[in-house]
Design an enzyme around this catalytic site. Structure first.
Site, PDB file in Angstrom:
ATOM      1  N   GLY A   1       2.768   2.149  10.810  1.00 34.81           N
ATOM      2  CA  GLY A   1       3.731   3.240  10.688  1.00 34.81           C
ATOM      3  C   GLY A   1       4.463   3.562  11.977  1.00 34.81           C
TER       4      GLY A   1
ATOM      5  CD  GLU B   1      -3.422  -2.457   7.282  1.00 36.63           C
ATOM      6  OE1 GLU B   1      -2.418  -2.736   6.618  1.00 36.63           O
ATOM      7  OE2 GLU B   1      -3.971  -1.332   7.226  1.00 36.63           O
TER       8      GLU B   1
ATOM      9  CB  SER C   1       5.436  -2.063  11.941  1.00 37.68           C
ATOM     10  OG  SER C   1       5.073  -0.728  12.243  1.00 37.68           O
TER      11      SER C   1
ATOM     12  CD  GLU D   1      -2.798   5.429   6.836  1.00 35.43           C
ATOM     13  OE1 GLU D   1      -2.843   5.471   5.595  1.00 35.43           O
ATOM     14  OE2 GLU D   1      -1.871   4.879   7.458  1.00 35.43           O
TER      15      GLU D   1
ATOM     16  CG  HIS E   1      -5.793   1.954   5.418  1.00 36.79           C
ATOM     17  ND1 HIS E   1      -5.295   2.860   6.326  1.00 36.79           N
ATOM     18  CD2 HIS E   1      -4.800   1.067   5.176  1.00 36.79           C
ATOM     19  CE1 HIS E   1      -4.038   2.531   6.605  1.00 36.79           C
ATOM     20  NE2 HIS E   1      -3.718   1.444   5.924  1.00 36.79           N
TER      21      HIS E   1
ATOM     22  CG  ASN F   1      -1.730   1.235   1.382  1.00 36.05           C
ATOM     23  OD1 ASN F   1      -1.770   2.067   0.475  1.00 36.05           O
ATOM     24  ND2 ASN F   1      -2.406   1.369   2.521  1.00 36.05           N
TER      25      ASN F   1
ATOM     26  CE  LYS G   1      -0.121   3.149   4.738  1.00 36.27           C
ATOM     27  NZ  LYS G   1      -0.019   3.209   6.199  1.00 36.27           N
TER      28      LYS G   1
HETATM   29  P1  13P Z   1       3.230   0.283   7.621  1.00 40.97           P
HETATM   30  O1  13P Z   1       3.710  -1.023   7.010  1.00 40.97           O
HETATM   31  O2  13P Z   1       3.978   1.463   7.152  1.00 40.97           O
HETATM   32  O3  13P Z   1       3.119   0.155   9.108  1.00 40.97           O
HETATM   33  O4  13P Z   1       1.714   0.493   7.085  1.00 40.97           O
HETATM   34  C1  13P Z   1       0.812  -0.548   7.153  1.00 40.97           C
HETATM   35  C2  13P Z   1      -0.427  -0.180   6.407  1.00 40.97           C
HETATM   36  O5  13P Z   1      -1.138   0.717   6.790  1.00 40.97           O
HETATM   37  C3  13P Z   1      -0.725  -0.922   5.182  1.00 40.97           C
HETATM   38  O6  13P Z   1      -2.006  -0.644   4.706  1.00 40.97           O
END
Ligand code: 13P
Length: 251
Positions: A173, A167, A213, A97, A95, A9, A11
């Site tokens: 992150g 997740e 992560s 976010e 997601h 992903n 982003k």
């Molecule tokens: P990270 O791997 O940067 O923690 O992000 C995970 C994520 O949100 C994948 O959709």
């Protein structure tokens, strides 16, 4: 046997040249990884180029979002029929976010899942608890509610199109991944819910990725767990060697 799946992903990162380089590099390495599914989710504006570069290769291209209507006066939004029109294979929905910054509810996400399935695009449905919810012992309740509500418009003959991603928000992150045991507990619980909703045959086929992560050095221990069918990777999917490092941990 469920086929493992790794999706990057991206982003709101990268530019056209780096998308091109990453996809070209990935495609040239995929011959080594025929035993699993690999995909990437570039930002919307790079999707046509990504589909073109991945065409007839075994790299799936995913969108990061969609709007749950086919067309209309929704300025700035992109519909599942538009994604299908340019050849997108999958689409991330739910997601954390988007739940956090755009106030997306389970009900709204359920409509996206429905519209994607109607347009033959595989939804990657993300669920996961916040840190305060985990600390309050509410993880299973929160995740269970998300799974049930977001899949409420999907029947048992079509839910096989969906790939789930657990997740935990506190792991995204932050560099602090869930331990393989913590992830496996939630994955087993999610599979139980899918079993309640759709029966054992469906639940045993349902793929559930872990995200949060994931890096080359923790990927093996996570993905080796029986209940963990792959990874949804953020930061570490932005650099070719790191992403390939994760993919190569799927044996
Ligand atoms: P990270 O791997 O940067 O923690 O992000 C995970 C994520 O949100 C994948 O959709």
């Amino acid at each position: 046997m469920r086929r493992k799946i790794i999706v990057g992903n991206w982003k709101m990162n990268l530019d056209g040249k780096s998308v091109e380089n990453l996809i070209t590099g990935l495609v040239s390495r995929l011959g080594e990884f025929k035993h699993l599914d690999v995909g990437v989710a570039p930002p919307f504006v790079y999707l046509p180029m990504a589909v073109c570069l991945a065409k007839e290769k075994s790299l799936a291209i995913a969108a990061q979002n969609c709007y749950p209507e086919s067309r209309g006066a929704f300025t700035g939004e992109i519909s599942p029929p538009m994604l299908a029109d340019i050849g997108v294979d999958m689409c991330i929905v739910g997601h954390s976010e988007r739940r956090r910054y755009f106030n997306e509810s389970n009900e709204f996400i359920a409509r996206k899942v429905r519209t994607l399935i109607d347009n033959n695009i595989k939804p990657i449905l993300c669920v996961g608890e916040k840190l305060e919810e985990r600390d309050a012992g509410e993880t299973l309740e929160v995740v269970g509610d998300q799974v049930r509500k977001c899949l409420s418009e999907v029947g048992s003959d079509e839910v096989g199109e969906v790939v789930l991603a657990y997740e935990p928000v506190w792991a995204i992150g932050t560099g602090r991944n869930a331990t393989p045991e913590q992830a496996e507990e939630v994955h087993r619980f999610i599979r139980g819910i899918i079993g309640d909703m759709y029966g054992e045959d469906v639940s045993s086929e349902m793929r559930i990725m872990y995200g949060g992560s994931v890096k080359p050095d923790n990927a093996y221990d996570l993905i080796a767990k029986d209940e963990i069918d792959g990874a949804l990777v953020g930061g570490a999917s932005l650099a070719l060697e790191q992403f390939v490092g994760i993919i190569s941990k799927v044996l």
